[in-house]
Design an enzyme around this catalytic site. Structure first.
Site, PDB file in Angstrom:
ATOM      1  CE  LYS A 124      11.819  -0.839   0.571  1.00  0.00           C
ATOM      2  NZ  LYS A 124      11.134  -0.085  -0.279  1.00  0.00           N
ATOM      3  CG  ASP A 164       8.670   0.039   2.259  1.00  0.00           C
ATOM      4  OD1 ASP A 164       8.199   0.377   1.100  1.00  0.00           O
ATOM      5  OD2 ASP A 164       8.146  -1.291   2.644  1.00  0.00           O
TER       6      ASP A 164
HETATM    7  P1  NDP Z   1       2.162   1.756   5.944  1.00  0.00           P
HETATM    8  O1  NDP Z   1       2.782   1.268   6.929  1.00  0.00           O
HETATM    9  O2  NDP Z   1       1.732   3.302   5.981  1.00  0.00           O
HETATM   10  O3  NDP Z   1       0.798   1.138   5.483  1.00  0.00           O
HETATM   11  C1  NDP Z   1       0.854  -0.389   5.154  1.00  0.00           C
HETATM   12  C2  NDP Z   1      -0.651  -0.950   4.981  1.00  0.00           C
HETATM   13  O4  NDP Z   1      -0.805  -2.097   4.497  1.00  0.00           O
HETATM   14  C3  NDP Z   1      -1.611  -0.808   6.432  1.00  0.00           C
HETATM   15  O5  NDP Z   1      -2.810  -0.858   6.093  1.00  0.00           O
HETATM   16  C4  NDP Z   1      -1.135  -2.420   6.690  1.00  0.00           C
HETATM   17  O6  NDP Z   1      -2.295  -2.983   7.762  1.00  0.00           O
HETATM   18  C5  NDP Z   1      -1.203  -3.065   5.515  1.00  0.00           C
HETATM   19  N1  NDP Z   1      -0.363  -4.071   5.551  1.00  0.00           N
HETATM   20  C6  NDP Z   1       1.287  -4.177   5.997  1.00  0.00           C
HETATM   21  N2  NDP Z   1       1.390  -5.587   5.815  1.00  0.00           N
HETATM   22  C7  NDP Z   1       0.371  -6.502   5.409  1.00  0.00           C
HETATM   23  C8  NDP Z   1       0.111  -7.776   5.453  1.00  0.00           C
HETATM   24  N3  NDP Z   1       1.235  -8.657   5.647  1.00  0.00           N
HETATM   25  N4  NDP Z   1      -1.178  -8.265   5.196  1.00  0.00           N
HETATM   26  C9  NDP Z   1      -1.965  -7.265   5.275  1.00  0.00           C
HETATM   27  N5  NDP Z   1      -1.817  -6.082   5.199  1.00  0.00           N
HETATM   28  C10 NDP Z   1      -0.630  -5.314   5.333  1.00  0.00           C
HETATM   29  O7  NDP Z   1       2.920   1.409   4.385  1.00  0.00           O
HETATM   30  P2  NDP Z   1       2.754   2.229   3.141  1.00  0.00           P
HETATM   31  O8  NDP Z   1       1.600   2.685   2.876  1.00  0.00           O
HETATM   32  O9  NDP Z   1       3.898   3.217   3.000  1.00  0.00           O
HETATM   33  O10 NDP Z   1       3.313   1.014   2.163  1.00  0.00           O
HETATM   34  C11 NDP Z   1       2.405   0.156   1.553  1.00  0.00           C
HETATM   35  C12 NDP Z   1       2.840  -0.541   0.179  1.00  0.00           C
HETATM   36  O11 NDP Z   1       3.388   0.289  -0.658  1.00  0.00           O
HETATM   37  C13 NDP Z   1       3.988  -1.381   0.652  1.00  0.00           C
HETATM   38  O12 NDP Z   1       4.073  -2.648  -0.196  1.00  0.00           O
HETATM   39  C14 NDP Z   1       5.343  -0.478   0.410  1.00  0.00           C
HETATM   40  O13 NDP Z   1       6.705  -1.082  -0.154  1.00  0.00           O
HETATM   41  C15 NDP Z   1       4.701   0.230  -0.936  1.00  0.00           C
HETATM   42  N6  NDP Z   1       5.409   1.419  -1.383  1.00  0.00           N
HETATM   43  C16 NDP Z   1       5.739   2.361  -0.280  1.00  0.00           C
HETATM   44  C17 NDP Z   1       6.226   3.770  -0.617  1.00  0.00           C
HETATM   45  C18 NDP Z   1       6.125   4.811   0.348  1.00  0.00           C
HETATM   46  O14 NDP Z   1       6.438   6.048  -0.104  1.00  0.00           O
HETATM   47  N7  NDP Z   1       5.695   4.733   1.592  1.00  0.00           N
HETATM   48  C19 NDP Z   1       6.637   4.133  -1.873  1.00  0.00           C
HETATM   49  C20 NDP Z   1       6.277   2.787  -2.878  1.00  0.00           C
HETATM   50  C21 NDP Z   1       5.791   1.685  -2.533  1.00  0.00           C
HETATM   51  P3  NDP Z   1      -1.627  -3.109   9.459  1.00  0.00           P
HETATM   52  O15 NDP Z   1      -1.630  -1.855   9.913  1.00  0.00           O
HETATM   53  O16 NDP Z   1      -2.597  -3.961   9.986  1.00  0.00           O
HETATM   54  O17 NDP Z   1      -0.505  -3.580   9.388  1.00  0.00           O
HETATM   55  O1  2IT Z   2       9.319   1.345  -2.380  1.00  0.00           O
HETATM   56  C1  2IT Z   2       9.756   2.566  -2.540  1.00  0.00           C
HETATM   57  O2  2IT Z   2       9.708   3.074  -3.503  1.00  0.00           O
HETATM   58  C2  2IT Z   2       9.694   3.380  -1.072  1.00  0.00           C
HETATM   59  N1  2IT Z   2       9.287   2.983  -0.214  1.00  0.00           N
HETATM   60  C3  2IT Z   2      10.279   4.701  -1.493  1.00  0.00           C
HETATM   61  C4  2IT Z   2      11.726   5.093  -1.208  1.00  0.00           C
HETATM   62  C5  2IT Z   2      12.063   6.220  -1.009  1.00  0.00           C
HETATM   63  O3  2IT Z   2      13.282   6.430  -1.086  1.00  0.00           O
HETATM   64  O4  2IT Z   2      11.420   7.169  -1.082  1.00  0.00           O
END
Ligand code: NDP
Ligand code: 2IT
Length: 443
Positions: A124, A164
């Site tokens: 990561k 992420d």
């Molecule tokens: P994005 O940046 O697209 O969206 C994040 C969302 O979560 C936004 O709505 C953001 O609000 C909110 N958020 C972020 N930080 C905080 C915080 N500290 N408190 C409250 N709200 C918060 O990220 P993703 O959708 O990609 O990721 C969301 C989660 O999913 C994370 O935990 C990530 O690690 C996990 N994840 C993502 C994957 C991927 O493929 N993208 C794969 C597997 C897991 P704001 O815009 O106001 O910051």
């Molecule tokens: O938390 C996760 O699994 C991710 N943010 C996606 C990682 C990836 O390599 O696609």
């Protein structure tokens, strides 16, 4: 191995890293039994070699804003474990990013990637850069500056980053452009690239869709139909959006979404048109979720999370520790019978205990959100073969991976009359990595 002793030792050696301690302490007690059935593990101190990352890079990132001011941020890459394949995992841009958070994410990623059965190790990276309010040109310059340092540590056969929090298709594309210039190769070292740069179809959708596929498998074990079920979702980014999209298609009713300022509650349910509005708001205008409440005349609660709203199913999809023990109790009291985690480590230890005690369908992050990295793995395969699969092909493969992850959870997490998916995911993920570590000798 005594889980408590290992953890105390890690805390002493790596103090001030609470998220890292939390992620390790959630895994160790669940694998203690199976670990101790293999004396050869303890003899080679496998547990410490598994908990401590192989290596960590940290560097300064210097960039210039639109007014000509020069800024510095910290950049990191944690290469946790490459037993099963190249280090693989996303990059996070958020002001809260530090080594504790990235070490927890890289540790979790190693188990998650093992569960997918694709050849990927765990890693990561990220930066404490705050993308909020930055212009497109500033984002581009930051991504380029970040990659000027990171590029020498990554490669298609060594370490393959992706997105992420704060890193989506736009950021991956800027980073990949710079990577190609510096590395002078074009074999797909980042995933989530967008099809115009050689990425995979369905990668943007994969985490959200995958989480719903996992949820469907859990519901099937209790003969529950998703249709008409009320779902609360947190976040409104990549994962939350595509979770909602799939749920709309399946005729469930998503009533909440949130961002770091607050949440909206729409008792009518978010439909396709409303989701299009959210996607435009978040992905193009980069606005706040409160604007939805003005647009559709519904409730907006500032500074709160949506877990107080009555629901059948909760799908936390924002960030770590966003669902507390109190929230879990409220959800259970309101009749919630399933929780499937899109975010990484969204539930606090107290919340996890409450879900397990209530024996509801609780799908932990490593299993439930593995769809994103799975399709990243499929993107690596397509890049290696120099061909592209159709959306249908990728979606079918994603479904079958999520089904197989669910089967592994059931196999290793079956207890009297119910499935402990936490134990199942941890033991299944651990055993493959552990066997690989034993096979390759003491490193
Ligand atoms: P994005 O940046 O697209 O969206 C994040 C969302 O979560 C936004 O709505 C953001 O609000 C909110 N958020 C972020 N930080 C905080 C915080 N500290 N408190 C409250 N709200 C918060 O990220 P993703 O959708 O990609 O990721 C969301 C989660 O999913 C994370 O935990 C990530 O690690 C996990 N994840 C993502 C994957 C991927 O493929 N993208 C794969 C597997 C897991 P704001 O815009 O106001 O910051
Ligand atoms: O938390 C996760 O699994 C991710 N943010 C996606 C990682 C990836 O390599 O696609």
């Amino acid at each position: 191995m005594k889980a408590n002793k290992v953890l105390d030792n890690l805390k002493r050696r790596f103090p001030n890293e609470p998220e890292y301690h939390q992620a390790v302490s959630e895994v160790l007690p669940t694998i203690e039994e199976v670990y101790n059935q293999h004396p050869e593990f303890e003899k080679s101190n496998l547990i410490e070699r598994l908990c401590i990352p192989d290596r960590i890079f940290s560097f300064r990132v210097t960039w210039v804003d639109d007014k000509g001011q020069v800024h510095t941020n910290m950049g990191y890459r944690v290469q946790h474990n490459n037993v099963i394949g190249p280090y693989k995992g996303g990059i996070r841009f958020h002001s809260s990013v530090n080594l504790s958070i990235l070490k927890f994410l890289a540790f979790e990623q190693t188990f998650k990637n093992s569960l997918t059965a694709l050849p990927m190790g765990g890693g990561k990276g990220g930066s404490d850069f705050n993308p909020k309010g930055k212009s497109n040109a500033e984002i581009m310059r930051f991504c380029q500056a970040f990659m000027m340092e990171l590029w020498r540590h990554i490669g298609p056969e060594t370490d393959v980053p992706a997105g992420d929090i704060g890193v989506g298709g736009r950021e991956v594309a800027y980073m990949y452009g710079m990577y190609k210039k510096l590395a002078r190769e074009n074999t797909g070292t980042l995933t989530g690239k967008g099809i115009e740069l050689g990425g995979s179809l369905i990668r943007p959708e994969a985490t959200g869709y995958g989480n719903v596929y996992f949820l469907l498998e859990m519901l099937k074990t209790r003969n529950i139909d998703i249709k008409g079920k009320v779902v609360t979702i947190s976040g409104s980014g990549n994962v939350a959006q595509y979770t909602t999209e799939k749920l709309i298609e399946l005729e469930a009713k998503v009533v909440t979404m949130s961002d770091s300022n607050g949440y909206i509650y729409d008792p009518e349910g978010i439909d396709r048109e409303k989701l299009n509005y959210i996607m435009e708001l978040k992905n193009l205008y980069r606005g706040r979720i409160s604007e939805y409440a003005e647009q559709y005349n519904c409730k907006y609660v500032e500074g709160a999370r949506p877990w107080g709203e009555k629901c059948d199913i909760a799908m936390p999809s924002a960030t770590q520790n966003e669902l507390t023990g109190e929230d879990a109790k409220t959800l259970l009291a309101n009749g919630c019978f399933a929780v499937s985690e899109g975010a990484n480590m969204p539930s606090t230890p107290e919340a996890i205990d409450a879900f397990l005690e209530a024996k509801i369908l609780y799908g932990p992050d490593k299993a439930a959100n593995a769809g994103g990295v799975s399709v990243s793995g499929l993107e690596m395969t397509q890049n290696s073969m120099k061909l592209s699969w159709s959306a249908e092909e990728v979606d079918e493969k994603l479904k079958s991976i999520m089904k197989s992850i669910h089967e592994q959870c059931v196999k290793y997490g079956q207890q009297e009359g119910w499935v402990n998916y936490v134990k199942g995911a941890n033991v299944a993920g651990f055993m493959k990595v552990a066997k690989g570590m034993m096979a390759q000798g003491i490193l």
